[in-house]
Design an enzyme around this catalytic site. Structure first.
Site, PDB file in Angstrom:
ATOM      1  N   PHE A  88       0.852  -1.179   0.000  1.00  0.00           N
ATOM      2  CA  PHE A  88       0.000   0.000   0.000  1.00  0.00           C
ATOM      3  C   PHE A  88       0.897   1.240   0.000  1.00  0.00           C
ATOM      4  CE2 PHE A  88      -2.745   3.148   2.255  1.00  0.00           C
ATOM      5  CZ  PHE A  88      -3.719   3.249   1.274  1.00  0.00           C
ATOM      6  N   ASP A 159       6.555  -3.018   8.836  1.00  0.00           N
ATOM      7  CA  ASP A 159       5.204  -2.538   8.567  1.00  0.00           C
ATOM      8  C   ASP A 159       4.277  -3.722   8.815  1.00  0.00           C
ATOM      9  OD1 ASP A 159       2.753  -1.763   7.536  1.00  0.00           O
ATOM     10  OD2 ASP A 159       3.586  -0.721   5.807  1.00  0.00           O
ATOM     11  N   HIS A 162      -0.844  -5.459   8.580  1.00  0.00           N
ATOM     12  CA  HIS A 162      -1.685  -6.625   8.309  1.00  0.00           C
ATOM     13  C   HIS A 162      -1.477  -7.737   9.330  1.00  0.00           C
ATOM     14  CE1 HIS A 162      -1.316  -5.603   3.694  1.00  0.00           C
ATOM     15  NE2 HIS A 162      -1.912  -4.643   4.391  1.00  0.00           N
ATOM     16  N   GLN A 185      -7.255   0.855  10.835  1.00  0.00           N
ATOM     17  CA  GLN A 185      -8.225   1.388   9.871  1.00  0.00           C
ATOM     18  C   GLN A 185      -9.422   0.433   9.781  1.00  0.00           C
ATOM     19  OE1 GLN A 185      -8.556  -0.227   6.661  1.00  0.00           O
ATOM     20  NE2 GLN A 185      -9.974   1.248   5.771  1.00  0.00           N
ATOM     21  N   LYS A 188      -9.063  -3.302   8.925  1.00  0.00           N
ATOM     22  CA  LYS A 188      -7.991  -4.080   9.530  1.00  0.00           C
ATOM     23  C   LYS A 188      -8.524  -5.127  10.502  1.00  0.00           C
ATOM     24  CE  LYS A 188      -4.553  -2.129   7.365  1.00  0.00           C
ATOM     25  NZ  LYS A 188      -5.279  -1.184   6.487  1.00  0.00           N
ATOM     26  N   ARG A 219       5.605  17.949  23.433  1.00  0.00           N
ATOM     27  CA  ARG A 219       5.286  18.368  24.801  1.00  0.00           C
ATOM     28  C   ARG A 219       5.378  17.196  25.780  1.00  0.00           C
ATOM     29  NH1 ARG A 219      -0.416  21.417  26.364  1.00  0.00           N
ATOM     30  NH2 ARG A 219       0.304  22.380  28.322  1.00  0.00           N
ATOM     31  N   TYR A 226       3.719  24.814  28.529  1.00  0.00           N
ATOM     32  CA  TYR A 226       3.958  24.813  27.086  1.00  0.00           C
ATOM     33  C   TYR A 226       5.450  24.802  26.758  1.00  0.00           C
ATOM     34  CZ  TYR A 226      -0.977  25.933  27.183  1.00  0.00           C
ATOM     35  OH  TYR A 226      -2.323  25.888  27.456  1.00  0.00           O
ATOM     36  N   ARG A 236      -2.011  12.108  18.551  1.00  0.00           N
ATOM     37  CA  ARG A 236      -2.564  11.409  19.714  1.00  0.00           C
ATOM     38  C   ARG A 236      -3.879  10.705  19.368  1.00  0.00           C
ATOM     39  NH1 ARG A 236      -1.105  16.569  22.064  1.00  0.00           N
ATOM     40  NH2 ARG A 236      -3.273  17.191  21.745  1.00  0.00           N
TER      41      ARG A 236
END
Length: 388
Positions: A88, A159, A162, A185, A188, A219, A226, A236
């Site tokens: 992909f 990767d 899968h 996703q 999956k 952060r 900050y 996140r």
């Protein structure tokens, strides 16, 4: 089952009261982002443990997981990342978006996984990372890739989009000595619609901590003023998605076992059809999670393959055309491509070109059905291939 009737397959995604309870739990805790709630933290611990990793970092999606992992591994302008030509597009774009050059190499014609010999031949002084893709849940030749890595000093990034729950010689993805990324996703093997994770093996705590900073705008966890320490982005995962993924993880093993059992039957049946060659295996990959049920019809054109897919869908199968070779997409050439032509890359990637042209895959929910559905699926494939 009447072979003339379309088989019935389970729906995907699957959910029950575990997901409902998780969503309510996340809702009622009063904090819906990871810095105030506990769902993401809990999911990361559970996912890391399930895959034998020291740390897991949940992120917004699988593409971001790749990009983040590559960044903490030192990928950027002036570096190269070796990827399989058959994958992909996120596998290449994650490196290209960091300013690196993606170098496609060929895959094995039987497993569809990256060819270690092609990897070794492609390494240059600029190569920073080798990225195997565990195609359809079949883990790539990690022994050969680990040897190349040790000899050259080039790191491996798995990767594993899968490969949830897959194993290589009894070892889980997080126990193979290299960083790995996952996708959650919608299609999956476990999903919250979107989401991803980076898992870090033992000894990579420093990279994990750097990845945490970069995924949260640079952060620190306890920052109240900050004090952004390094450059980053907001990758996140939210608390609702994590609560769903915790439920999905709990049924993963049972689903993987069922798919493995069903693929043993379906691949045998597909292999008995004239002109059909199912994806092969590797005995060392002793647990295959089977994200896709893949097979080739060697010798047909891409247009004819696409017609076959349309006819399979019309007959009731969740069928798809296989990935296009990444170097045969416009996106690959926008930036971060090697100084080669399409024809030059294709010449050294004949297996990639062949698989991209003649391969078909069925959604993994096919393999969650019963044995009668496996026979019906094979009969449909046989009839449509014969008719072509």
């Amino acid at each position: 089952m009447n072979a003339r009737q379309a088989p019935e397959f389970p729906a995907w995604p699957q959910y029950d009261d575990a997901e409902r309870d998780g969503l309510i739990r996340a809702l009622e805790q009063g904090q819906w982002w990871r810095m105030g709630g506990d769902e993401v933290n809990s999911f990361e611990r559970e996912f890391a443990e399930h895959h034998g990793a020291e740390h897991a970092l949940a992120v917004t999606n699988g593409t971001h997981a790749l990009e983040l992992a590559l960044q903490v591994m030192g990928v950027g302008p002036g570096t190269e990342v070796i990827v399989p030509g058959f994958t992909f597009i996120s596998s290449s774009q994650a490196a290209q978006r960091l300013g690196a050059v993606t170098v496609p190499v060929d895959v094995d014609l039987n497993t569809y996984n990256i060819d270690p010999a092609a990897v070794a031949a492609a390494i240059t002084p600029r190569t920073k990372v080798i990225m195997p893709v565990h195609m359809a849940g079949l883990i790539a030749d990690m022994d050969a890739l680990a040897k190349i890595s040790a000899e050259t000093g080039v790191a491996v990034l798995q990767d594993a989009a899968h490969a949830h729950g897959a194993r290589w010689q009894g070892k889980r993805v997080g126990e193979l000595g290299s960083i790995a990324t996952f996708s959650f996703q919608n299609g999956k093997l476990m999903t919250a619609g979107e989401g991803g994770a980076v898992v870090f093996p033992e000894g990579e705590t420093e990279k994990y901590e750097t990845a945490f900073l970069r995924h949260s705008c640079g952060r620190p966890r306890d920052d109240r003023r900050y004090l952004h320490q390094i450059s980053g982005s907001n990758m996140r995962l939210n608390e609702f998605s994590a609560s769903v993924l915790r439920a999905q993880l709990r049924r993963l093993d049972e689903q993987v076992a069922l798919r493995d059992e069903r693929w043993a039957l379906l691949s045998k049946l597909l292999g008995q059809i004239d002109g059909v060659v199912p994806q092969g295996g590797d005995v060392r990959a002793d647990r295959n999670s089977h994200y896709m049920a893949m097979f080739r019809v060697p010798g047909i054109t891409e247009d004819k393959r696409n017609e076959l897919v349309d006819r399979l869908v019309a007959a009731g199968l969740p069928a798809f055309a296989a990935f296009r070779a990444i170097y045969r997409t416009d996106a690959f050439w926008e930036f971060g491509a090697p100084d080669e032509t399409v024809e030059q890359i294709a010449e050294r990637c004949p297996n990639t070109d062949a698989i991209s042209q003649d391969c078909i895959w069925l959604h993994h929910r096919t393999l969650l059905a019963g044995e009668p559905e496996m026979h019906a699926t094979a009969e449909i494939v046989a009839g449509i291939v014969a008719g072509a």
